[in-house]
Design a protein around this motif. Structure first.
Motif, mmCIF file in Angstrom:
data_model
loop_
_atom_site.group_PDB
_atom_site.id
_atom_site.type_symbol
_atom_site.label_atom_id
_atom_site.label_comp_id
_atom_site.label_asym_id
_atom_site.label_seq_id
_atom_site.Cartn_x
_atom_site.Cartn_y
_atom_site.Cartn_z
ATOM 1 N N VAL A 1 -66.134 -53.340 24.813
ATOM 2 C CA VAL A 1 -66.608 -53.597 23.458
ATOM 3 C C VAL A 1 -65.446 -53.519 22.466
ATOM 4 C CG1 VAL A 1 -68.142 -52.783 21.634
ATOM 5 C CG2 VAL A 1 -68.865 -52.659 24.022
ATOM 6 N N PRO A 2 -65.270 -54.510 21.588
ATOM 7 C CA PRO A 2 -64.211 -54.418 20.571
ATOM 8 C C PRO A 2 -64.416 -53.196 19.689
ATOM 9 C CG PRO A 2 -65.066 -56.657 20.705
ATOM 10 C CD PRO A 2 -65.984 -55.803 21.528
ATOM 11 N N ASP A 3 -63.317 -52.544 19.329
ATOM 12 C CA ASP A 3 -63.407 -51.337 18.525
ATOM 13 C C ASP A 3 -62.086 -51.128 17.797
ATOM 14 O OD1 ASP A 3 -64.446 -49.051 17.431
ATOM 15 O OD2 ASP A 3 -64.658 -47.950 19.316
ATOM 16 N N MET A 4 -62.113 -50.203 16.847
ATOM 17 C CA MET A 4 -60.900 -49.773 16.182
ATOM 18 C C MET A 4 -60.249 -48.667 17.019
ATOM 19 S SD MET A 4 -60.839 -51.654 13.458
ATOM 20 C CE MET A 4 -59.838 -50.920 12.174
ATOM 21 N N PRO A 5 -58.979 -48.361 16.788
ATOM 22 C CA PRO A 5 -58.339 -47.265 17.531
ATOM 23 C C PRO A 5 -59.081 -45.952 17.362
ATOM 24 C CG PRO A 5 -56.677 -48.586 16.424
ATOM 25 C CD PRO A 5 -58.007 -49.077 15.923
ATOM 26 N N TYR A 6 -59.072 -45.135 18.398
ATOM 27 C CA TYR A 6 -59.781 -43.855 18.387
ATOM 28 C C TYR A 6 -59.097 -42.836 17.469
ATOM 29 C CZ TYR A 6 -61.747 -39.472 20.169
ATOM 30 O OH TYR A 6 -62.350 -38.249 20.273
ATOM 31 N N ASP A 7 -57.774 -42.832 17.461
ATOM 32 C CA ASP A 7 -57.055 -41.873 16.628
ATOM 33 C C ASP A 7 -57.296 -42.176 15.151
ATOM 34 O OD1 ASP A 7 -54.358 -41.220 15.005
ATOM 35 O OD2 ASP A 7 -54.580 -39.792 16.652
ATOM 36 N N PRO A 8 -57.717 -41.186 14.347
ATOM 37 C CA PRO A 8 -58.054 -41.462 12.944
ATOM 38 C C PRO A 8 -56.879 -41.941 12.115
ATOM 39 C CG PRO A 8 -58.128 -39.100 13.399
ATOM 40 C CD PRO A 8 -58.017 -39.785 14.720
ATOM 41 N N LEU B 1 -58.676 -56.076 12.502
ATOM 42 C CA LEU B 1 -60.077 -56.030 12.921
ATOM 43 C C LEU B 1 -60.232 -55.309 14.257
ATOM 44 C CD1 LEU B 1 -61.076 -59.698 12.025
ATOM 45 C CD2 LEU B 1 -61.494 -57.615 10.684
ATOM 46 N N PRO B 2 -61.438 -54.875 14.596
ATOM 47 C CA PRO B 2 -61.661 -54.290 15.920
ATOM 48 C C PRO B 2 -61.243 -55.265 17.015
ATOM 49 C CG PRO B 2 -63.558 -53.912 14.506
ATOM 50 C CD PRO B 2 -62.656 -54.861 13.770
ATOM 51 N N SER B 3 -60.737 -54.707 18.106
ATOM 52 C CA SER B 3 -60.316 -55.548 19.228
ATOM 53 C C SER B 3 -60.624 -54.852 20.544
ATOM 54 C CB SER B 3 -58.820 -55.863 19.149
ATOM 55 O OG SER B 3 -58.042 -54.755 19.586
ATOM 56 N N ARG B 4 -60.732 -55.633 21.595
ATOM 57 C CA ARG B 4 -60.954 -55.064 22.929
ATOM 58 C C ARG B 4 -59.731 -54.264 23.371
ATOM 59 N NH1 ARG B 4 -65.602 -57.599 24.773
ATOM 60 N NH2 ARG B 4 -65.985 -59.678 23.927
ATOM 61 N N LEU B 5 -58.552 -54.687 22.949
ATOM 62 C CA LEU B 5 -57.324 -54.008 23.336
ATOM 63 C C LEU B 5 -57.253 -52.609 22.722
ATOM 64 C CD1 LEU B 5 -55.031 -55.196 25.116
ATOM 65 C CD2 LEU B 5 -53.719 -55.523 23.013
ATOM 66 N N ALA B 6 -57.713 -52.476 21.476
ATOM 67 C CA ALA B 6 -57.631 -51.196 20.776
ATOM 68 C C ALA B 6 -58.685 -50.206 21.244
ATOM 69 C CB ALA B 6 -57.768 -51.414 19.277
ATOM 70 N N GLN B 7 -59.776 -50.682 21.824
ATOM 71 C CA GLN B 7 -60.849 -49.792 22.272
ATOM 72 C C GLN B 7 -60.312 -48.816 23.319
ATOM 73 O OE1 GLN B 7 -62.848 -49.619 25.309
ATOM 74 N NE2 GLN B 7 -64.295 -48.196 24.387
ATOM 75 N N ASN B 8 -60.753 -47.575 23.286
ATOM 76 C CA ASN B 8 -60.076 -46.515 24.042
ATOM 77 C C ASN B 8 -60.134 -46.666 25.563
ATOM 78 O OD1 ASN B 8 -62.122 -44.286 25.259
ATOM 79 N ND2 ASN B 8 -63.029 -45.188 23.429
ATOM 80 N N CYS B 9 -60.991 -47.526 26.070
ATOM 81 C CA CYS B 9 -61.099 -47.727 27.523
ATOM 82 C C CYS B 9 -60.392 -48.990 28.014
ATOM 83 C CB CYS B 9 -62.569 -47.795 27.934
ATOM 84 S SG CYS B 9 -63.558 -46.368 27.476
ATOM 85 N N SER B 10 -59.596 -49.619 27.174
ATOM 86 C CA SER B 10 -59.026 -50.927 27.553
ATOM 87 C C SER B 10 -58.109 -50.839 28.763
ATOM 88 C CB SER B 10 -58.283 -51.550 26.367
ATOM 89 O OG SER B 10 -57.175 -50.765 25.977
ATOM 90 N N GLY B 11 -57.384 -49.722 28.924
ATOM 91 C CA GLY B 11 -56.527 -49.584 30.101
ATOM 92 C C GLY B 11 -57.320 -49.594 31.384
ATOM 93 N N LYS B 12 -58.451 -48.892 31.385
ATOM 94 C CA LYS B 12 -59.334 -48.879 32.557
ATOM 95 C C LYS B 12 -59.864 -50.276 32.840
ATOM 96 C CE LYS B 12 -63.654 -47.616 32.140
ATOM 97 N NZ LYS B 12 -64.871 -46.780 31.909
ATOM 98 N N HIS B 13 -60.274 -50.983 31.795
ATOM 99 C CA HIS B 13 -60.833 -52.317 31.992
ATOM 100 C C HIS B 13 -59.779 -53.297 32.512
ATOM 101 C CE1 HIS B 13 -64.999 -52.164 30.281
ATOM 102 N NE2 HIS B 13 -64.529 -50.988 29.930
#
Length: 338
Positions: free
Chosen positions: A117-124, A136-148
């Motif tokens: 799911v596209p998201d913003m970076p987890y770190d505030p 904008l939110p991206s799939r790369l920035a979402q915290n699980c992108s490495g796993k995916h």
């Protein structure tokens, strides 16, 4: 393989959680966090338990080291910082994005192939920078992108289809489920969808601790040992700068630790001692001090854990209390509340 016949799945029920931490303000218990805790000895036996360690629950991202082991067993040729990223709930820092791109490049794929799911970076702090820059939110920035990205490469290496790699019936996810049962020593109770879109497997807190112990005690060069080595040596790649879980691995020699949403924490030492924590209300403010107390119960030097005893509770900008593990878990508190 540890067992050709895992035990039965944990029972799906309302967990019988117990008080695990008190919110203390000015010497008065203002609030109570419920949850469950298990501590395993080096022999794999339960040394301490509080709450319900056998009910089915969702380990969330704390299961990522197990998923990474499954991918290595299926032929994923990663090690070092990129393998740590494959088991990460990363902060969305540039190194995490660059590492995910690199995994995709090695697979001959691109960001558009990701199905998280596209998201913003987890770190505030990183997220605030993105907002200021209008990103904008991206799939790369979402915290699980490495796993995916690692899942996609594993699928490609095995000539499995890519578009549906998140389907629980996909060969990749079936391979992951097999290793989840292998390392936890129990059948999966339920399968649902995690926040990132990947299948999420329900096990017990006891099973989660057992899996972490099996990863850290595995023989050198095995998939389990490779995952443990990568995460310990590249702790910030598995989480991020300033994250408590990376700091914990730096503070305790040989410790493998992984957090998960909704108040989940697992950690294990090279000799097989392990702890697992579930905070019922998902509060991070309780997760960290409860995990530190559990590690002290497991025999970790309390002096190494003082930084994880919990942030002080403030009143008028001054410390007036703290979140303190209950006495049953922490008979000699790491921190004395005001």
């Amino acid at each position: 393989m540890y067992s050709s016949s895992p035990a039965a799945a944990p029972v799906v029920r309302e967990p019988l959680h117990a008080p695990v931490a008190h919110l203390v303000r000015g010497g008065v218990v203002e609030g109570v966090h419920y949850g469950s805790v298990v501590v395993l000895g080096a022999d794999g036996q339960v040394q301490f338990q509080l709450g319900d360690i056998e009910a089915a629950f969702y380990p969330r991202s704390a299961l990522k080291p197990v998923q990474a082991v499954a991918m290595l067993r299926a032929g994923l040729p990663l090690d070092g910082e990129l393998l740590s990223l494959a088991a990460a709930s990363h902060s969305g820092e540039e190194r995490h994005l660059a590492g995910t791109r690199r995994i995709l490049e090695l697979a001959g794929l691109g960001e558009d192939d990701l199905r998280n799911v596209p998201d913003m970076p987890y770190d505030p702090v990183v997220r605030d920078t993105w907002v200021r820059e209008g990103r904008l939110p991206s799939r790369l920035a979402q915290n699980c992108s490495g796993k995916h990205a690692a899942m996609l490469w594993t699928a490609r290496l095995n000539n499995w289809s890519l578009a549906d790699y998140l389907d629980p019936a996909h060969p990749l996810q079936q391979a992951v489920a097999e290793i989840v049962e292998d390392l936890t020593g129990q059948r999966i109770a339920r399968v649902t969808v995690d926040g990132c879109g990947a299948p999420l497997f329900s096990i017990s807190l006891h099973g989660l601790a057992r899996a972490a112990a099996r990863i850290t005690t595995a023989a050198p060069g095995t998939p389990e040992a490779r995952v443990a080595d990568a995460m310990r040596e590249h702790a910030e790649m598995a989480s991020g700068s300033g994250r408590d879980v990376s700091a914990l691995m730096r503070a305790v020699p040989g410790l493998l630790a992984k957090d998960g949403f909704e108040g989940v924490q697992v950690a294990a030492l090279p000799d097989g001692r392990a702890i697992a924590v579930k905070i019922a209300d998902g509060a991070n403010r309780a997760r960290v001090p409860v995990a530190a107390a559990a590690l002290a119960r497991a025999g970790v030097d309390p002096e190494l854990l003082t930084a994880f005893a919990g942030e002080p509770l403030l009143g008028g900008g001054e410390p007036v209390g703290c979140v303190r593990p209950v006495r049953a878990l922490d008979p000699v508190p790491l921190t004395v509340c005001a």
